[in-house]
Design a protein around this motif. Structure first.
Motif, mmCIF file in Angstrom:
data_model
loop_
_atom_site.group_PDB
_atom_site.id
_atom_site.type_symbol
_atom_site.label_atom_id
_atom_site.label_comp_id
_atom_site.label_asym_id
_atom_site.label_seq_id
_atom_site.Cartn_x
_atom_site.Cartn_y
_atom_site.Cartn_z
ATOM 1 N N PRO A 1 5.982 -3.303 11.752
ATOM 2 C CA PRO A 1 6.286 -3.498 10.323
ATOM 3 C C PRO A 1 6.458 -2.147 9.618
ATOM 4 O O PRO A 1 5.858 -1.149 10.032
ATOM 5 N N GLU A 2 7.259 -2.142 8.576
ATOM 6 C CA GLU A 2 7.632 -0.902 7.902
ATOM 7 C C GLU A 2 6.413 -0.102 7.413
ATOM 8 O O GLU A 2 6.380 1.112 7.529
ATOM 9 N N ARG A 3 5.380 -0.801 6.895
ATOM 10 C CA ARG A 3 4.211 -0.078 6.375
ATOM 11 C C ARG A 3 3.542 0.751 7.475
ATOM 12 O O ARG A 3 3.095 1.872 7.238
ATOM 13 N N LYS A 4 3.484 0.188 8.675
ATOM 14 C CA LYS A 4 2.850 0.924 9.779
ATOM 15 C C LYS A 4 3.759 2.054 10.261
ATOM 16 O O LYS A 4 3.291 3.151 10.545
ATOM 17 N N ALA A 5 5.055 1.787 10.345
ATOM 18 C CA ALA A 5 6.007 2.829 10.750
ATOM 19 C C ALA A 5 5.941 4.005 9.766
ATOM 20 O O ALA A 5 6.008 5.176 10.163
ATOM 21 N N ASP B 1 -5.718 3.943 7.451
ATOM 22 C CA ASP B 1 -6.118 2.531 7.502
ATOM 23 C C ASP B 1 -4.938 1.625 7.862
ATOM 24 O O ASP B 1 -5.098 0.657 8.593
ATOM 25 N N ALA B 2 -3.750 1.958 7.351
ATOM 26 C CA ALA B 2 -2.557 1.156 7.663
ATOM 27 C C ALA B 2 -2.241 1.255 9.163
ATOM 28 O O ALA B 2 -1.849 0.269 9.791
ATOM 29 N N LEU B 3 -2.428 2.448 9.723
ATOM 30 C CA LEU B 3 -2.189 2.646 11.148
ATOM 31 C C LEU B 3 -3.181 1.822 11.974
ATOM 32 O O LEU B 3 -2.851 1.320 13.046
ATOM 33 N N ALA B 4 -4.398 1.660 11.456
ATOM 34 C CA ALA B 4 -5.458 0.966 12.195
ATOM 35 C C ALA B 4 -5.354 -0.561 12.107
ATOM 36 O O ALA B 4 -6.009 -1.260 12.873
ATOM 37 N N PRO C 1 -0.418 -9.581 14.520
ATOM 38 C CA PRO C 1 0.452 -9.681 13.340
ATOM 39 C C PRO C 1 -0.319 -9.491 12.029
ATOM 40 O O PRO C 1 -1.522 -9.718 11.985
ATOM 41 N N GLU C 2 0.413 -9.073 10.977
ATOM 42 C CA GLU C 2 -0.212 -8.816 9.681
ATOM 43 C C GLU C 2 -0.756 -10.097 9.054
ATOM 44 O O GLU C 2 -1.763 -10.066 8.356
ATOM 45 N N ASP C 3 -0.054 -11.221 9.286
ATOM 46 C CA ASP C 3 -0.452 -12.498 8.706
ATOM 47 C C ASP C 3 -1.749 -12.983 9.358
ATOM 48 O O ASP C 3 -1.771 -13.353 10.533
#
Length: 509
Positions: free
Chosen positions: A302-306, A448-451, A455-457
């Protein structure tokens, strides 16, 4: 007793794969209570990741992790190493655990100027104190609204520019003070694992937390720790020389001949082997993710992790070990520091790597506090200069450093070292650098986003397919072995919780 509640696809206990076999991976394996179906896939021919002890001279050289930073009860690496009996008895002494070094190794040192003389300890120490106070003053910017500068480097330079006119002494002394401050910047680059403090974000800088304790080393080598963790795992759990090519997730994968069971995850290796799993814990270094994440995950992240992977910093800090027939240094000193007398943090740095790479070297730690190591110096160098050094031959590095040491000591007859060994973390294909830092344009929220697992859901019927561990996923202990170990434990517990496989608390760490 092991809880039998863990069930994965098709009713049996879940299958878990771990990518990597460094400290985060071994920590996860140690804590996972679904060990019936556990595999660690390691690209290299050895476990341990960025812990790498090699024989050198008459002893050992740490090409990777060197110290336990903050060896006290709050440090899980210290607790584990103590339990395994890997430390010097003195390390466990109460008074050594009380020391607050604030993340800077406190070593008795001598400082050589580039003109070939030893600099006045009073001038060096008073200048170090100025730098140390400025560093401490960055605390106030944690969670602050407005920042005086985006980076630690720009902030420190602005403060120094204001202070310099108030210093006492002649122009010569003032210039020398600036040169010593410039050396402090280079040391800070090594500690942060960055090319320049201008790349390190000011706001989150103090989110990194230091633990109390006098930094200590492993008398028998740091690799003793991963080796012991590895030997505790069932035979065949870790597959070496097994680089992963692609992690497929959100899939419905079946094994040949088994139509019943579907797995969401398939991990494909460079050699064509594939492994199906309910969960995969990814512990690869951030440097590898930066280079490869687009094709490593299918579907892509997902874009946030990238974005977190792109924004966080990952730099290079290397070591150069030199072995001498006879020491030319005073055995009382544990650090030989280098100051280039014409440099200043207020001047533009040189960009000619070929001509000047060696000036980024902060100096040498003498390994004489482990007498069986023979007469060995260990130099530290960070950043682009460090990456350039990796492209040179051993002979070129050896002759350049011999020239530098002759200049510093003022002894043109100083014998050349008899052998050299160095790390090359930037060129290591599965690492591509040393460790992470919070770069300008990023924050602890990116860690934290990397960790965050995928899936995000959270309501997905197949939760926690891809989990993330490693030093770069720990918000307050990034860049350390204890951060790596804790992150591995964290992801193991996440899976233990999912399957209700919580054990009664036990006395061991």
């Amino acid at each position: 007793g092991r809880a039998g509640a863990m069930e994965g696809s098709g009713g049996s206990s879940p299958r878990v794969l771990v990518v990597g076999a460094g400290l985060a991976a071994l920590g996860a394996a140690q804590r996972l209570r679904a060990a019936g179906h556990l595999r660690l896939l390691e690209a290299r021919a050895r476990a341990g990741g960025r812990i790498c002890t090699r024989p050198f001279g008459s002893g050992l050289a740490e090409l990777g992790a060197h110290w336990i930073h903050g060896p006290s009860e709050g440090n899980p690496v210290f607790r584990l190493a103590s339990r395994y009996g890997l430390l010097d008895p003195s390390a466990a002494e109460e008074e050594n655990q009380q020391v607050e070094a604030g993340g800077h190794p406190l070593l008795p040192s001598v400082t050589y100027g580039s003109s070939g003389k030893v600099l006045s300890p009073e001038l060096v120490n008073s200048t170090r104190a100025i730098f140390s106070n400025l560093l401490d003053s960055t605390r106030v910017f944690l969670h602050a609204d407005g920042l005086p500068a985006p980076s630690v480097g720009q902030y420190l330079r602005a403060e120094i520019a204001q202070l310099a006119p108030t210093w006492e002494g002649d122009e010569n002394t003032k210039q020398l003070r600036l040169a010593i401050l410039n050396a402090c910047f280079k040391l800070e680059c090594c500690i942060s694992g960055t090319h320049s403090m201008d790349l390190v974000a000011l706001g989150p800088f103090r989110e990194y937390t230091t633990l109390p304790g006098l930094d200590c080393t492993f008398p028998g080598g740091y690799s003793g720790l991963p080796d012991r963790m590895l030997s505790a795992l069932p035979e065949g759990t870790v597959l070496l020389n097994k680089p992963v090519r692609t992690i497929w997730w959100q899939g419905s994968f079946r094994e040949d001949g088994d139509m019943e069971k579907e797995f969401p995850v398939r991990v494909e290796c460079e050699d064509g082997d594939s492994f199906l799993a309910d969960h995969v814990i990814v512990t690869v270094p951030l440097g590898f993710l930066k280079e490869r994440h687009q094709d490593f995950f299918q579907p892509p992240l997902p874009e946030r992790k990238a974005e977190a992977i792109r924004c966080l910093g990952f730099g290079t800090n290397n070591k150069i070990f030199l072995e001498f027939e006879q020491p030319f240094w005073d055995p009382d000193y544990q650090l030989l520091e280098v100051v280039w007398e014409d440099e200043s943090p207020l001047a533009e740095p040189s960009t000619d790597l070929e001509a000047n790479w060696f000036k980024k070297l902060i100096g040498f730690v003498t390994s004489l506090f482990l007498p069986r190591y023979g007469h060995v110096l260990c130099g530290f160098i960070a950043g682009k200069e460090s990456e350039y050094m990796e492209t040179l031959s051993d002979a070129e590095v050896l002759s350049t450093l011999t020239r530098v040491l002759r200049m510093l000591t003022g002894n043109p007859q100083l014998p050349a070292p008899r052998s050299i060994l160095r790390s090359r973390w930037h060129s290591a294909p599965y690492t591509q650098g040393s460790y992470s830092y919070v770069a300008v344009g990023s924050s602890g929220e990116d860690i934290d986003a990397l960790a965050q697992p995928l899936p995000e859901d959270a309501s997905d019927p197949r939760p926690l397919q891809v989990l993330f561990a490693g030093e770069a996923t720990h918000r307050t202990f990034y860049s350390t072995t204890h951060g790596a170990l804790l992150s591995g434990w964290r992801e193991a517990e996440r899976l233990n919780d999912l399957y209700g496989a919580t054990e009664p608390p036990c006395p061991t760490p």
